[in-house]
Design a protein around this motif. Sequence first.
Motif, short mmCIF file in Angstrom:
data_model
loop_
_atom_site.label_atom_id
_atom_site.label_comp_id
_atom_site.label_asym_id
_atom_site.label_seq_id
_atom_site.Cartn_x
_atom_site.Cartn_y
_atom_site.Cartn_z
N THR A 199 -32.51 -35.26 33.26
CA THR A 199 -31.45 -35.22 32.26
C THR A 199 -31.96 -34.74 30.91
OG1 THR A 199 -30.34 -37.07 33.34
CG2 THR A 199 -29.70 -36.60 31.06
N ILE A 200 -31.15 -33.93 30.23
CA ILE A 200 -31.37 -33.61 28.83
C ILE A 200 -30.47 -34.51 28.00
CG2 ILE A 200 -31.07 -31.88 27.02
CD1 ILE A 200 -31.79 -29.74 29.01
N PHE A 201 -31.07 -35.33 27.14
CA PHE A 201 -30.32 -36.17 26.22
C PHE A 201 -30.21 -35.39 24.92
CE2 PHE A 201 -32.40 -38.98 29.23
CZ PHE A 201 -31.37 -39.84 29.61
N PHE A 202 -29.04 -34.83 24.68
CA PHE A 202 -28.83 -33.97 23.52
C PHE A 202 -28.19 -34.77 22.40
CE2 PHE A 202 -26.06 -30.60 21.42
CZ PHE A 202 -27.10 -30.14 20.61
N HIS A 203 -29.00 -35.10 21.41
CA HIS A 203 -28.51 -35.83 20.24
C HIS A 203 -27.87 -34.82 19.31
CE1 HIS A 203 -29.52 -37.92 16.22
NE2 HIS A 203 -28.37 -38.37 16.66
N ALA A 204 -26.53 -34.76 19.33
CA ALA A 204 -25.79 -33.71 18.62
C ALA A 204 -25.38 -34.11 17.21
CB ALA A 204 -24.55 -33.33 19.42
N GLY A 205 -25.51 -35.35 16.85
CA GLY A 205 -25.10 -35.78 15.52
C GLY A 205 -24.61 -37.22 15.58
N THR A 206 -23.82 -37.65 14.65
CA THR A 206 -23.41 -36.84 13.51
C THR A 206 -24.41 -37.02 12.37
OG1 THR A 206 -22.04 -38.67 12.69
CG2 THR A 206 -20.98 -37.08 14.12
N GLN A 207 -24.21 -36.25 11.30
CA GLN A 207 -25.10 -36.38 10.16
C GLN A 207 -24.90 -37.74 9.48
OE1 GLN A 207 -23.80 -32.67 8.24
NE2 GLN A 207 -25.86 -31.88 8.54
N LYS A 208 -25.94 -38.17 8.76
CA LYS A 208 -25.92 -39.42 8.00
C LYS A 208 -25.82 -40.64 8.91
CE LYS A 208 -26.43 -38.57 4.47
NZ LYS A 208 -27.62 -38.04 3.78
N GLU B 298 -28.63 -32.65 14.42
CA GLU B 298 -27.37 -33.25 14.01
C GLU B 298 -26.33 -32.25 13.54
OE1 GLU B 298 -29.86 -33.57 10.17
OE2 GLU B 298 -30.13 -33.26 12.31
N HIS B 299 -26.72 -30.97 13.38
CA HIS B 299 -25.76 -29.96 12.92
C HIS B 299 -24.62 -29.74 13.91
CE1 HIS B 299 -28.38 -29.05 9.61
NE2 HIS B 299 -29.37 -28.73 10.40
N TRP B 300 -24.79 -30.20 15.13
CA TRP B 300 -23.77 -29.97 16.15
C TRP B 300 -22.73 -31.08 16.23
CZ3 TRP B 300 -23.22 -25.59 19.12
CH2 TRP B 300 -24.25 -24.65 19.02
N GLY B 301 -22.86 -32.11 15.39
CA GLY B 301 -21.93 -33.23 15.43
C GLY B 301 -20.64 -32.96 14.69
N GLN B 302 -19.97 -31.87 15.04
CA GLN B 302 -18.72 -31.49 14.40
C GLN B 302 -17.74 -30.98 15.46
OE1 GLN B 302 -19.23 -28.88 10.90
NE2 GLN B 302 -21.44 -29.19 11.10
N ALA B 303 -16.50 -30.83 15.05
CA ALA B 303 -15.49 -30.22 15.93
C ALA B 303 -15.63 -28.70 15.78
CB ALA B 303 -14.09 -30.68 15.56
N LEU B 304 -16.49 -28.12 16.59
CA LEU B 304 -16.86 -26.71 16.43
C LEU B 304 -15.90 -25.80 17.19
CD1 LEU B 304 -20.70 -27.10 16.92
CD2 LEU B 304 -19.48 -26.86 14.77
#
Length: 335
Positions: A2-11, A98-104
């Motif tokens: 498994t890849i555990f992808f920590h996508a965010g969010t910031q702060k 964390e830059h990916w923790g948005q509604a992209l």
Amino acid sequence: MTIFFHAGTQKTGTTSLQRFFQMNREALADLGFVYPSLLGQEGHGILGAYSMKTNPKRVSRVMHGLTSEDAVNKFMVALEEDFRRTIDSSSHYMISCEHWGQALDPTDVARMKLLLTSTGQDVKVIMYFRNPIDYFASTYSTELKHGKPKALSRPRPKVIRQRYNYLNVCEAWAREFGRENIVARIFSKEALFKGDIVTDFLNLMGITVGQWVELDFLDTRLNTSLDYVTASILLEFNQGTLNGADGVPHLALKDVVRVCENQSDRERFLIPEDLRDWMVEVLKDDLAIFNQRYLGGEAAWPFPPYSTEGKKEMGQPSEADRKRFFAELGAQVQS
């Protein structure tokens, strides 16, 4: 694997988590969990340059010298090739950006899915969410550190949708990866496993309590928000009122930020009550759905009540605060 992808969010304690992974890279690898240096020694910020191709003005691209469309395309092809060559299916991986923790934009999320699944592993997208009102305050303190000269104001509707509406954030990723592969966690001491983001993330990866004793933990949290005094002083600096009568900056922003971050721990600054109430009203319905779909339906508003304890309004810094600020910056102030 498994890849555990920590996508965010910031702060949400991202720097602390990334520092932990860096400190324990070898020990984690011995347990079968690889934190790849291909994407960065501490955080995997280079994925910020890879991300959001639909936005050519992405700041992280400029930081990596990617100032033309041709340079961006070559960089992306090279990163994809290196990723497939380096990541193998015999280990678990942790990736943190964390830059990916948005509604992209859907095409951006689809591109990230192609990258992460290109080596055959399963993917779990992990995101931490704090009370959006606290998140807003912390985001504003970061903007001050980067020189923003504007006072605190209501976020634009687009920003609300992309950053603070957590239902939109999760749905953007669930459409590509499936809701069952989206792990949403509330960033609060009460909700995190053992009250800490590092131990919470380890628990999500399945690392047992007995193995934790072999790992090194941080002594303190990193990147706390500004307090009400330093936030006010930094805003004045950004607006030019602390630059001198001639309007020429006598201080470097990095030095001002350094002094602000090194202040003794005082009360954090407070979001005005009308702004807090407005954000709750705007978000409450969608966050109720977010809670039901991704957190198990524990409460309509999935965050503890917003507390004003230990917080004060930014206001104007006192003359005593200004003098203390200049005293600590004395070596950088030009006469």
